[in-house]
Design a protein around this motif. Structure first.
Motif, PDB file in Angstrom:
ATOM      1  N   GLU A 173      18.005   3.513  20.179  1.00  0.00           N
ATOM      2  CA  GLU A 173      16.607   3.231  19.858  1.00  0.00           C
ATOM      3  C   GLU A 173      16.256   1.790  20.232  1.00  0.00           C
ATOM      4  O   GLU A 173      15.124   1.499  20.626  1.00  0.00           O
ATOM      5  CB  GLU A 173      16.337   3.491  18.376  1.00  0.00           C
ATOM      6  N   ALA A 176      15.792   1.750  24.065  1.00  0.00           N
ATOM      7  CA  ALA A 176      14.548   2.439  24.423  1.00  0.00           C
ATOM      8  C   ALA A 176      13.333   1.576  24.079  1.00  0.00           C
ATOM      9  O   ALA A 176      12.363   1.500  24.856  1.00  0.00           O
ATOM     10  CB  ALA A 176      14.467   3.785  23.702  1.00  0.00           C
ATOM     11  N   LEU A 177      13.399   0.926  22.934  1.00  0.00           N
ATOM     12  CA  LEU A 177      12.312   0.039  22.520  1.00  0.00           C
ATOM     13  C   LEU A 177      12.173  -1.122  23.497  1.00  0.00           C
ATOM     14  O   LEU A 177      11.058  -1.469  23.917  1.00  0.00           O
ATOM     15  CB  LEU A 177      12.571  -0.481  21.105  1.00  0.00           C
ATOM     16  N   THR A 191       5.232   4.141  18.757  1.00  0.00           N
ATOM     17  CA  THR A 191       5.944   5.355  18.341  1.00  0.00           C
ATOM     18  C   THR A 191       7.407   5.068  18.041  1.00  0.00           C
ATOM     19  O   THR A 191       7.945   5.505  17.009  1.00  0.00           O
ATOM     20  CB  THR A 191       5.853   6.426  19.445  1.00  0.00           C
ATOM     21  N   LEU A 192       8.057   4.324  18.923  1.00  0.00           N
ATOM     22  CA  LEU A 192       9.478   4.028  18.742  1.00  0.00           C
ATOM     23  C   LEU A 192       9.729   3.172  17.505  1.00  0.00           C
ATOM     24  O   LEU A 192      10.688   3.380  16.774  1.00  0.00           O
ATOM     25  CB  LEU A 192      10.035   3.327  19.986  1.00  0.00           C
ATOM     26  N   GLU A 195       9.444   5.338  14.415  1.00  0.00           N
ATOM     27  CA  GLU A 195      10.612   6.209  14.275  1.00  0.00           C
ATOM     28  C   GLU A 195      11.848   5.430  13.846  1.00  0.00           C
ATOM     29  O   GLU A 195      12.634   5.890  13.034  1.00  0.00           O
ATOM     30  CB  GLU A 195      10.881   6.927  15.608  1.00  0.00           C
ATOM     31  N   HIS A 196      11.999   4.222  14.390  1.00  0.00           N
ATOM     32  CA  HIS A 196      13.171   3.401  14.077  1.00  0.00           C
ATOM     33  C   HIS A 196      13.198   3.037  12.597  1.00  0.00           C
ATOM     34  O   HIS A 196      14.229   3.143  11.947  1.00  0.00           O
ATOM     35  CB  HIS A 196      13.174   2.150  14.949  1.00  0.00           C
TER      36      HIS A 196
END
Length: 201
Positions: A173, A176-177, A191-192, A195-196
Motif C-alpha cells: 500500500e 502504491a500510494l 482512495t488509497l 483504505e490504508h
C-alpha cells in the motif's frame, strides 16, 4: 544505555515478545538484555508515560492490555491527523520530491518480506515519518509518530504478531500510494489513503 534498552523494549513490544497482562521485573529484563536493572527501570518509566506499561509496586511493570476499541480509536485519531495533511501534500509537493521517498517505501516491502514484525514496524513508521516531514511541522511528526507506535503494540487476545502476508499487503500500500503521489493522481491518492488507514494498524 537507557535509549538502547528503550529501543529494545519497544521492539519486544511490537514483536509480541512482551505479552499484554504479563508482569516483568526490571532485574529479569536486565538479565535478558545484558544490562543492570537501572536502565531497564528508566526505560520502563518512559514506556509507562507512553501508556505501554503500568507500574506494579514491588513487582515490576505490567504490559497494558489493550482492546479492539482502543486500536480503533488510535486508527481514527491517526486518520484525522495524517489524512488531511497527506492530501494537502499531494496537491503541493512536486513529483520529484515524492520520488526521493522510493527507497523508504521499498524498505517497508523488504522488511515485510522478512516476516519480522518488529523490523516492519520500524520501516512502517519511517515511511510515514518521511511523508509527514514534507509538511515541515516537527510537532506533527512527533505526535503522529507517538500515535503510530502505540497502534503497533499487539492487543490483548490477538495473535502475538501479524502474519507475513498481512505485512506484505500493508507494505505494498505504501508503494502504491507513492506511485499515485508521483503521478499526481489525487483521486487514487484519496482512495488509497482511506483504505490504508481503514486497515490500520
Amino acid at each position: 544505555m537507557r535509549g538502547q534498552v528503550l529501543d529494545a523494549l519497544r521492539t519486544a513490544l511490537a514483536a509480541g515478545e512482551l505479552r499484554p497482562g504479563e508482569v516483568y521485573s526490571a532485574p529479569a529484563l536486565g538479565e535478558r538484555f545484558g544490562v543492570s536493572a537501572t536502565p531497564v527501570r528508566e526505560a520502563m518509566q518512559q514506556l509507562a508515560l507512553e501508556g505501554a506499561v503500568e507500574v506494579v509496586p514491588n513487582r515490576g511493570f505490567r504490559v497494558v492490555e489493550r482492546g479492539a476499541r482502543e486500536l480503533a480509536e488510535l486508527a481514527e485519531v491517526r486518520a484525522l491527523i495524517e489524512v488531511p495533511v497527506l492530501l494537502r501534500l499531494a496537491r503541493t509537493v512536486p513529483a520529484e520530491r515524492w520520488a526521493r521517498l522510493r527507497p523508504v517505501a521499498e524498505a517497508t516491502v523488504r522488511a515485510a518480506s522478512s516476516g519480522c514484525p518488529a523490523a516492519y514496524a520500524e520501516a512502517d513508521r519511517a515511511f510515514h515519518r518521511e511523508v509527514l516531514a514534507l509538511a515541515g511541522n516537527d510537532q506533527l511528526v512527533r505526535v503522529a509518530g507517538d500515535l503510530h507506535r502505540r497502534a503497533q503494540w499487539p492487543p490483548a487476545g490477538a495473535p502475538a504478531t501479524r502474519g507475513r502476508a498481512d505485512l506484505i499487503a500493508d507494505a505494498h500500500e505504501h508503494t502504491a500510494l507513492l506511485d499515485a503521489l508521483i503521478a499526481g493522481d489525487q483521486d487514487v491518492v484519496r482512495t488509497l489513503v482511506a483504505e490504508h488507514f481503514a486497515a490500520t494498524p
